[in-house]
Design a protein around this motif. Structure first.
Motif, short mmCIF file in Angstrom:
data_model
loop_
_atom_site.label_atom_id
_atom_site.label_comp_id
_atom_site.label_asym_id
_atom_site.label_seq_id
_atom_site.Cartn_x
_atom_site.Cartn_y
_atom_site.Cartn_z
N ASN A 81 0.85 -1.18 0.00
CA ASN A 81 0.00 0.00 0.00
C ASN A 81 0.89 1.23 0.00
N SER A 82 0.31 2.38 -0.30
CA SER A 82 1.07 3.63 -0.26
C SER A 82 1.46 3.94 1.18
N MET A 83 2.74 4.25 1.38
CA MET A 83 3.28 4.50 2.71
C MET A 83 3.96 5.87 2.74
N ARG A 84 4.21 6.37 3.93
CA ARG A 84 4.88 7.67 4.08
C ARG A 84 6.39 7.56 3.92
N SER A 85 6.97 6.36 4.08
CA SER A 85 8.42 6.22 3.98
C SER A 85 8.79 5.03 3.09
N GLN A 86 9.98 5.12 2.49
CA GLN A 86 10.48 4.03 1.65
C GLN A 86 10.70 2.77 2.48
N ARG A 87 11.20 2.95 3.68
CA ARG A 87 11.48 1.80 4.54
C ARG A 87 10.21 1.00 4.82
N LYS A 88 9.10 1.70 5.14
CA LYS A 88 7.83 1.02 5.42
C LYS A 88 7.28 0.35 4.17
N ALA A 89 7.38 1.01 3.02
CA ALA A 89 6.88 0.44 1.78
C ALA A 89 7.65 -0.83 1.42
N LYS A 90 8.96 -0.78 1.56
CA LYS A 90 9.80 -1.95 1.28
C LYS A 90 9.46 -3.10 2.22
N ARG A 91 9.35 -2.78 3.52
CA ARG A 91 9.06 -3.81 4.52
C ARG A 91 7.72 -4.48 4.25
#
Length: 175
Positions: A81-91
């Motif tokens: 899903n769309s996330m506020r940070s790259q780290r969260k999106a990757k995870r």
């Protein structure tokens, strides 16, 4: 006579309203510029840009989001899903891949303010193409072209390529 003058005046107003005109931004500057100077000296300067090269948004309560695409060993893809940070999106993309995919999972791409399209000629064929672009249509076109090239190289028919999924990130409102 006054009725004729009124009618003529209305006709002239209608004609004037249909004539093209150039809209200028504040201070008679073109789009992307702002007025500078004072005391009778007037000029225009470019609107400042941030480190990424994009113009500062005049929408301070909106933020761009990032999404990630993970791929398993068969070529199946999982989009976060769309996330506020790259780290969260990757995870999130890797977590979903590990939970529902087959084999080892790797991050295929991260995309921000874009759309992604995934095309393949069948899972396990090595033809999966993941493309991010500014529009969904642009991503689909390039993904299909890449898939067709990979399919031809593997002695498969390029006609087997299909779009498996598409997704675009969305700006979010920050209250």
């Amino acid at each position: 006579m006054k009725g004729l003058q009124g009618t003529l005046f209305l006709c002239l107003l209608l004609i004037a309203g249909m004539l093209p005109f150039t809209a200028l931004a504040e201070g008679n500057c073109p789009q992307g510029m702002y007025p500078i100077g004072g005391q009778g000296v007037q000029g225009c300067a470019p609107i400042p840009q941030n480190a990424a090269g994009a113009q500062y948004s005049n929408r301070p309560n909106w933020a761009q989001t990032v999404a990630g695409v993970a791929m398993d060993s068969r070529g199946d893809t999982f989009i976060s899903n769309s996330m506020r940070s790259q780290r969260k999106a990757k995870r999130e993309a890797l977590k979903e891949c590990k939970e529902f995919g087959k084999g080892e999972c790797t991050l295929a791409t991260l995309f921000q303010g874009q759309c992604v399209a995934v095309a393949h000629a069948g899972l396990g064929t090595g033809t999966t193409s993941v493309v991010a672009a500014m529009s969904e249509q642009g991503a689909v076109i390039v993904a299909m072209q890449q898939c067709a090239a990979k399919a031809s190289g593997k002695q498969l028919s390029p006609d087997q390529c299909r779009i498996a999924r598409t997704k675009c990130t969305a700006d979010i409102f920050i209250p």
